[in-house]
Design an enzyme around this catalytic site. Sequence first.
Site: not given
Ligand code: PBG
Length: 337
Positions: A203, A259
Amino acid sequence: MAANSMSDFERYSKMGLRRLRGSRWIRELVAENRVSVDQMVQPLFVVDGISRPEAVPGMTGVFRETPDSLLKQIENDLEKGVRKFILFGVPADKREKDFSASFTANQISEIRKRFGKDLFLSVDVCLCSYTAHGHCGVIPPEGDHVDNEASVQALADLALSYAQAGADCVAPSDMMDGRIGAIRTLLDQNKLYSTLVMSYSAKFHSKFYGPFRNAADSAPKSQSLKDRATYQIDPSRMNDAFLSSLRDSEEGADILMVKPGLPYLDVLARLSDQIKKPWAVYEVSGEYAGVEVLAQNGLMSAPAAHLEAWTAFVRAGASIIITYGARNAKDYLSALS
Ligand code: PBG
Protein backbone atom coordinates in the site's frame (compact mmCIF):
# COMPACT_ATOMS: atom_id res chain seq x y z
CA MET A 1 17.88 -17.16 -49.64
CA ALA A 2 17.47 -13.95 -51.55
CA ALA A 3 18.07 -10.90 -49.39
CA ASN A 4 14.65 -9.46 -50.16
CA SER A 5 12.55 -12.61 -49.56
CA MET A 6 10.28 -12.42 -46.53
CA SER A 7 10.26 -15.11 -43.83
CA ASP A 8 6.86 -16.42 -42.71
CA PHE A 9 7.24 -14.43 -39.53
CA GLU A 10 7.97 -11.21 -41.38
CA ARG A 11 5.03 -11.76 -43.70
CA TYR A 12 2.77 -12.51 -40.74
CA SER A 13 3.78 -9.53 -38.66
CA LYS A 14 3.66 -7.26 -41.66
CA MET A 15 0.24 -8.28 -42.89
CA GLY A 16 -1.53 -10.39 -40.35
CA LEU A 17 -2.11 -8.83 -36.98
CA ARG A 18 -5.23 -6.94 -37.89
CA ARG A 19 -6.91 -10.19 -38.97
CA LEU A 20 -7.25 -11.14 -35.29
CA ARG A 21 -8.81 -7.76 -34.52
CA GLY A 22 -11.30 -7.89 -37.36
CA SER A 23 -14.57 -8.81 -35.66
CA ARG A 24 -16.05 -9.03 -32.23
CA TRP A 25 -16.16 -12.84 -32.56
CA ILE A 26 -12.49 -13.29 -33.27
CA ARG A 27 -11.58 -10.73 -30.62
CA GLU A 28 -13.57 -12.74 -28.10
CA LEU A 29 -11.80 -15.93 -29.14
CA VAL A 30 -8.31 -14.55 -28.79
CA ALA A 31 -8.78 -12.45 -25.64
CA GLU A 32 -5.94 -13.30 -23.28
CA ASN A 33 -7.79 -12.43 -20.14
CA ARG A 34 -11.34 -11.69 -19.14
CA VAL A 35 -12.91 -9.67 -16.41
CA SER A 36 -15.73 -11.17 -14.41
CA VAL A 37 -17.96 -9.86 -11.67
CA ASP A 38 -17.03 -13.06 -9.79
CA GLN A 39 -13.60 -11.62 -9.06
CA MET A 40 -14.86 -8.27 -7.83
CA VAL A 41 -15.23 -6.93 -4.31
CA GLN A 42 -17.55 -4.02 -3.56
CA PRO A 43 -16.48 -1.58 -0.80
CA LEU A 44 -19.21 -0.43 1.62
CA PHE A 45 -19.10 2.41 4.14
CA VAL A 46 -21.30 2.31 7.22
CA VAL A 47 -21.27 5.41 9.36
CA ASP A 48 -22.41 5.79 12.95
CA GLY A 49 -24.57 8.81 13.82
CA ILE A 50 -25.94 9.83 10.42
CA SER A 51 -29.67 9.75 9.79
CA ARG A 52 -29.72 9.16 6.04
CA PRO A 53 -27.26 7.95 3.39
CA GLU A 54 -24.81 10.62 2.20
CA ALA A 55 -23.34 10.72 -1.31
CA VAL A 56 -19.52 10.72 -1.41
CA PRO A 57 -18.28 13.69 -3.50
CA GLY A 58 -16.91 12.63 -6.87
CA MET A 59 -17.88 9.00 -6.41
CA THR A 60 -21.02 8.30 -8.38
CA GLY A 61 -23.21 5.67 -6.78
CA VAL A 62 -21.14 5.46 -3.57
CA PHE A 63 -22.73 6.38 -0.25
CA ARG A 64 -21.95 6.64 3.42
CA GLU A 65 -24.67 4.30 4.63
CA THR A 66 -26.65 4.16 7.83
CA PRO A 67 -26.96 0.71 9.42
CA ASP A 68 -30.39 0.35 7.76
CA SER A 69 -29.48 1.66 4.34
CA LEU A 70 -26.39 -0.60 4.40
CA LEU A 71 -28.58 -3.70 4.41
CA LYS A 72 -30.69 -2.31 1.57
CA GLN A 73 -27.60 -1.50 -0.44
CA ILE A 74 -26.28 -5.03 0.01
CA GLU A 75 -29.63 -6.43 -1.10
CA ASN A 76 -29.44 -4.31 -4.28
CA ASP A 77 -25.86 -5.36 -4.86
CA LEU A 78 -26.71 -9.03 -4.54
CA GLU A 79 -29.36 -8.47 -7.22
CA LYS A 80 -26.66 -6.95 -9.40
CA GLY A 81 -24.62 -10.14 -9.07
CA VAL A 82 -22.09 -8.87 -6.51
CA ARG A 83 -21.45 -11.34 -3.68
CA LYS A 84 -18.15 -10.16 -2.24
CA PHE A 85 -17.80 -7.06 -0.10
CA ILE A 86 -15.30 -5.14 1.97
CA LEU A 87 -16.86 -3.22 4.83
CA PHE A 88 -15.50 0.02 6.32
CA GLY A 89 -17.04 0.82 9.70
CA VAL A 90 -16.90 4.45 10.77
CA PRO A 91 -17.74 4.90 14.48
CA ALA A 92 -18.89 8.27 15.82
CA ASP A 93 -16.88 7.91 19.00
CA LYS A 94 -13.27 8.85 18.13
CA ARG A 95 -10.62 7.93 20.68
CA GLU A 96 -6.88 8.03 21.28
CA LYS A 97 -6.75 4.47 22.68
CA ASP A 98 -9.09 1.75 24.04
CA PHE A 99 -10.98 1.60 20.76
CA SER A 100 -14.35 -0.06 20.67
CA ALA A 101 -15.11 -2.51 17.86
CA SER A 102 -18.77 -2.59 18.73
CA PHE A 103 -20.25 -0.34 16.03
CA THR A 104 -18.53 -2.19 13.18
CA ALA A 105 -18.96 -5.60 14.82
CA ASN A 106 -22.71 -4.97 15.20
CA GLN A 107 -23.03 -4.25 11.48
CA ILE A 108 -21.15 -7.45 10.69
CA SER A 109 -23.53 -9.48 12.87
CA GLU A 110 -26.54 -7.80 11.26
CA ILE A 111 -25.24 -8.60 7.78
CA ARG A 112 -24.70 -12.23 8.80
CA LYS A 113 -28.12 -12.48 10.37
CA ARG A 114 -29.79 -11.09 7.29
CA PHE A 115 -27.80 -12.73 4.49
CA GLY A 116 -26.20 -15.78 6.09
CA LYS A 117 -23.62 -17.31 3.79
CA ASP A 118 -25.04 -15.77 0.61
CA LEU A 119 -22.17 -13.34 0.54
CA PHE A 120 -18.46 -13.12 1.30
CA LEU A 121 -17.70 -10.42 3.82
CA SER A 122 -14.26 -8.93 4.31
CA VAL A 123 -13.77 -6.14 6.78
CA ASP A 124 -11.12 -3.43 6.58
CA VAL A 125 -9.03 -3.27 9.75
CA CYS A 126 -7.54 0.11 10.50
CA LEU A 127 -7.62 2.84 13.13
CA CYS A 128 -7.96 5.91 10.89
CA SER A 129 -11.76 6.02 11.21
CA TYR A 130 -11.49 5.39 14.96
CA THR A 131 -8.98 8.09 15.95
CA ALA A 132 -9.67 11.81 16.30
CA HIS A 133 -6.33 12.59 14.62
CA GLY A 134 -7.15 10.38 11.61
CA HIS A 135 -3.90 8.40 11.59
CA CYS A 136 -3.92 4.64 11.03
CA GLY A 137 -2.32 3.91 14.41
CA VAL A 138 -1.88 5.07 17.98
CA ILE A 139 -0.08 8.36 18.60
CA PRO A 140 1.43 8.45 22.11
CA PRO A 141 1.06 11.61 24.27
CA GLU A 142 4.37 13.07 22.93
CA GLY A 143 2.40 13.32 19.67
CA ASP A 144 5.21 13.04 17.14
CA HIS A 145 4.97 9.46 15.83
CA VAL A 146 2.67 6.50 15.32
CA ASP A 147 3.60 3.83 17.85
CA ASN A 148 3.95 0.46 16.15
CA GLU A 149 3.46 -1.86 19.10
CA ALA A 150 0.41 -0.15 20.59
CA SER A 151 -1.14 0.08 17.11
CA VAL A 152 -0.60 -3.61 16.33
CA GLN A 153 -2.21 -4.62 19.61
CA ALA A 154 -5.26 -2.43 18.94
CA LEU A 155 -5.55 -3.65 15.33
CA ALA A 156 -5.36 -7.30 16.34
CA ASP A 157 -8.11 -6.75 18.94
CA LEU A 158 -10.36 -5.13 16.31
CA ALA A 159 -9.65 -7.93 13.83
CA LEU A 160 -10.59 -10.53 16.43
CA SER A 161 -13.88 -8.78 17.20
CA TYR A 162 -14.74 -8.54 13.51
CA ALA A 163 -13.94 -12.21 12.97
CA GLN A 164 -15.99 -13.21 16.02
CA ALA A 165 -18.89 -11.14 14.67
CA GLY A 166 -18.79 -13.18 11.46
CA ALA A 167 -16.33 -11.63 9.00
CA ASP A 168 -15.04 -14.19 6.48
CA CYS A 169 -11.88 -12.17 5.98
CA VAL A 170 -10.09 -9.40 7.83
CA ALA A 171 -8.07 -6.93 5.80
CA PRO A 172 -5.56 -4.76 7.66
CA SER A 173 -4.82 -1.55 5.74
CA ASP A 174 -2.81 0.30 8.40
CA MET A 175 0.76 -0.58 7.27
CA MET A 176 2.22 -1.17 10.75
CA ASP A 177 5.04 -3.72 10.99
CA GLY A 178 4.07 -7.14 12.30
CA ARG A 179 0.31 -6.78 12.28
CA ILE A 180 -0.32 -9.78 10.06
CA GLY A 181 1.50 -12.14 12.42
CA ALA A 182 -0.22 -10.62 15.45
CA ILE A 183 -3.66 -10.94 13.86
CA ARG A 184 -3.10 -14.52 12.63
CA THR A 185 -1.85 -15.58 16.07
CA LEU A 186 -4.80 -14.01 17.87
CA LEU A 187 -7.31 -15.53 15.43
CA ASP A 188 -5.75 -18.97 15.86
CA GLN A 189 -5.66 -18.66 19.65
CA ASN A 190 -9.39 -18.06 19.42
CA LYS A 191 -9.85 -21.03 17.09
CA LEU A 192 -10.83 -18.82 14.16
CA TYR A 193 -8.70 -20.96 11.88
CA SER A 194 -10.77 -20.40 8.77
CA THR A 195 -10.91 -16.60 8.92
CA LEU A 196 -8.88 -15.32 6.00
CA VAL A 197 -6.36 -12.51 6.26
CA MET A 198 -6.00 -10.25 3.23
CA SER A 199 -3.08 -7.90 3.69
CA TYR A 200 -2.87 -4.50 2.08
CA SER A 201 0.77 -5.51 1.76
CA ALA A 202 1.90 -3.10 -0.97
CA LYS A 203 0.00 0.00 0.00
CA PHE A 204 1.59 3.16 -1.25
CA HIS A 205 1.55 6.69 0.15
CA SER A 206 -0.84 8.07 -2.44
CA LYS A 207 -2.83 11.18 -3.26
CA PHE A 208 -5.36 8.94 -5.01
CA TYR A 209 -7.02 8.22 -1.64
CA GLY A 210 -8.49 11.75 -1.52
CA PRO A 211 -12.20 11.01 -2.06
CA PHE A 212 -12.11 8.04 0.36
CA ARG A 213 -11.04 10.21 3.23
CA ASN A 214 -14.33 12.09 3.06
CA ALA A 215 -16.17 8.78 3.04
CA ALA A 216 -14.38 7.33 6.06
CA ASP A 217 -13.61 10.47 8.15
CA SER A 218 -10.00 9.43 7.89
CA ALA A 219 -7.96 12.43 6.73
CA PRO A 220 -4.93 12.92 9.03
CA LYS A 221 -5.59 15.96 11.21
CA SER A 222 -2.61 15.88 13.55
CA GLN A 223 -0.45 19.05 13.69
CA SER A 224 2.84 17.21 14.10
CA LEU A 225 2.19 14.36 11.63
CA LYS A 226 0.50 15.74 8.56
CA ASP A 227 0.55 12.71 6.32
CA ARG A 228 1.06 8.94 6.30
CA ALA A 229 4.58 8.94 4.85
CA THR A 230 6.08 7.31 7.97
CA TYR A 231 4.08 4.13 7.48
CA GLN A 232 2.81 3.87 3.89
CA ILE A 233 5.22 2.92 1.10
CA ASP A 234 7.03 5.60 -0.89
CA PRO A 235 5.82 5.61 -4.53
CA SER A 236 9.37 5.11 -5.79
CA ARG A 237 10.03 1.98 -3.70
CA MET A 238 9.22 -1.23 -5.57
CA ASN A 239 11.67 -3.04 -3.26
CA ASP A 240 9.83 -1.92 -0.16
CA ALA A 241 6.56 -3.18 -1.68
CA PHE A 242 8.22 -6.52 -2.42
CA LEU A 243 9.74 -6.90 1.06
CA SER A 244 6.54 -5.82 2.76
CA SER A 245 4.51 -8.34 0.75
CA LEU A 246 7.03 -11.12 1.33
CA ARG A 247 7.01 -10.46 5.06
CA ASP A 248 3.22 -10.35 5.24
CA SER A 249 3.05 -13.56 3.26
CA GLU A 250 5.47 -15.23 5.68
CA GLU A 251 3.51 -13.92 8.65
CA GLY A 252 0.44 -15.71 7.31
CA ALA A 253 -1.42 -13.43 4.90
CA ASP A 254 -3.62 -15.55 2.64
CA ILE A 255 -4.10 -12.81 0.06
CA LEU A 256 -1.75 -9.95 -0.80
CA MET A 257 -2.66 -6.59 -2.32
CA VAL A 258 -1.34 -3.74 -4.38
CA LYS A 259 -2.97 -0.37 -3.82
CA PRO A 260 -3.64 1.93 -5.70
CA GLY A 261 -4.07 0.05 -9.00
CA LEU A 262 -3.32 1.84 -12.26
CA PRO A 263 -0.35 3.95 -11.08
CA TYR A 264 1.20 0.76 -9.62
CA LEU A 265 0.50 -1.78 -12.39
CA ASP A 266 4.22 -2.43 -12.74
CA VAL A 267 4.36 -3.35 -9.06
CA LEU A 268 1.38 -5.68 -9.44
CA ALA A 269 2.91 -7.36 -12.48
CA ARG A 270 6.31 -7.85 -10.85
CA LEU A 271 5.14 -8.88 -7.40
CA SER A 272 2.46 -11.28 -8.61
CA ASP A 273 5.14 -12.96 -10.68
CA GLN A 274 7.49 -13.22 -7.70
CA ILE A 275 5.15 -14.22 -4.86
CA LYS A 276 2.72 -17.00 -5.69
CA LYS A 277 -0.18 -16.09 -3.46
CA PRO A 278 -3.47 -14.67 -4.72
CA TRP A 279 -3.16 -10.97 -5.51
CA ALA A 280 -5.83 -8.38 -5.01
CA VAL A 281 -5.68 -4.90 -6.46
CA TYR A 282 -7.55 -1.95 -4.99
CA GLU A 283 -8.80 0.51 -7.60
CA VAL A 284 -8.93 3.35 -5.11
CA SER A 285 -11.33 6.24 -4.74
CA GLY A 286 -9.26 8.70 -6.79
CA GLU A 287 -8.97 6.28 -9.69
CA TYR A 288 -12.68 5.52 -9.66
CA ALA A 289 -13.67 9.18 -9.24
CA GLY A 290 -11.20 10.18 -11.96
CA VAL A 291 -13.04 8.10 -14.53
CA GLU A 292 -16.42 9.27 -13.27
CA VAL A 293 -15.51 12.95 -13.33
CA LEU A 294 -14.06 12.72 -16.84
CA ALA A 295 -17.20 10.92 -17.99
CA GLN A 296 -19.45 13.55 -16.38
CA ASN A 297 -17.58 16.15 -18.38
CA GLY A 298 -18.24 14.22 -21.58
CA LEU A 299 -14.56 13.39 -22.00
CA MET A 300 -14.86 9.61 -21.99
CA SER A 301 -17.27 6.74 -21.59
CA ALA A 302 -17.29 5.50 -18.00
CA PRO A 303 -18.30 1.85 -18.62
CA ALA A 304 -15.65 1.26 -21.28
CA ALA A 305 -12.98 3.09 -19.29
CA HIS A 306 -13.71 1.10 -16.12
CA LEU A 307 -13.59 -2.17 -18.05
CA GLU A 308 -10.29 -1.15 -19.60
CA ALA A 309 -8.77 -0.51 -16.17
CA TRP A 310 -10.12 -3.82 -14.81
CA THR A 311 -8.72 -5.68 -17.82
CA ALA A 312 -5.33 -4.11 -17.11
CA PHE A 313 -5.48 -5.40 -13.52
CA VAL A 314 -6.15 -8.95 -14.61
CA ARG A 315 -3.48 -8.73 -17.32
CA ALA A 316 -0.99 -7.57 -14.67
CA GLY A 317 -1.74 -10.57 -12.43
CA ALA A 318 -4.63 -9.68 -10.12
CA SER A 319 -7.22 -12.31 -9.35
CA ILE A 320 -9.26 -10.06 -7.07
CA ILE A 321 -10.37 -6.54 -8.00
CA ILE A 322 -11.65 -4.26 -5.25
CA THR A 323 -13.58 -1.53 -7.00
CA TYR A 324 -16.39 0.91 -6.27
CA GLY A 325 -17.74 -0.04 -9.69
CA ALA A 326 -18.31 -3.72 -8.84
CA ARG A 327 -22.05 -3.12 -8.53
CA ASN A 328 -22.15 -1.82 -12.11
CA ALA A 329 -19.83 -4.39 -13.61
CA LYS A 330 -22.49 -6.78 -14.83
CA ASP A 331 -24.36 -3.99 -16.61
CA TYR A 332 -21.15 -2.67 -18.14
CA LEU A 333 -20.13 -6.13 -19.32
CA SER A 334 -23.46 -6.86 -20.94
CA ALA A 335 -23.77 -3.39 -22.50
CA LEU A 336 -20.34 -3.64 -24.08
CA SER A 337 -20.42 -7.21 -25.34
C1 PBG B 1 -7.11 3.49 5.39
C2 PBG B 1 -7.59 3.11 4.05
C3 PBG B 1 -7.51 3.97 2.98
C4 PBG B 1 -8.09 3.31 1.91
C5 PBG B 1 -8.50 2.05 2.34
N1 PBG B 1 -8.16 1.93 3.69
C6 PBG B 1 -7.03 5.35 2.85
C7 PBG B 1 -5.79 5.82 3.42
O1 PBG B 1 -4.84 5.07 3.65
O2 PBG B 1 -5.74 7.02 3.65
C8 PBG B 1 -8.20 3.94 0.57
C9 PBG B 1 -9.30 3.53 -0.25
C10 PBG B 1 -9.60 4.44 -1.37
O3 PBG B 1 -9.01 5.51 -1.58
O4 PBG B 1 -10.52 4.07 -2.09
N2 PBG B 1 -7.00 2.60 6.28
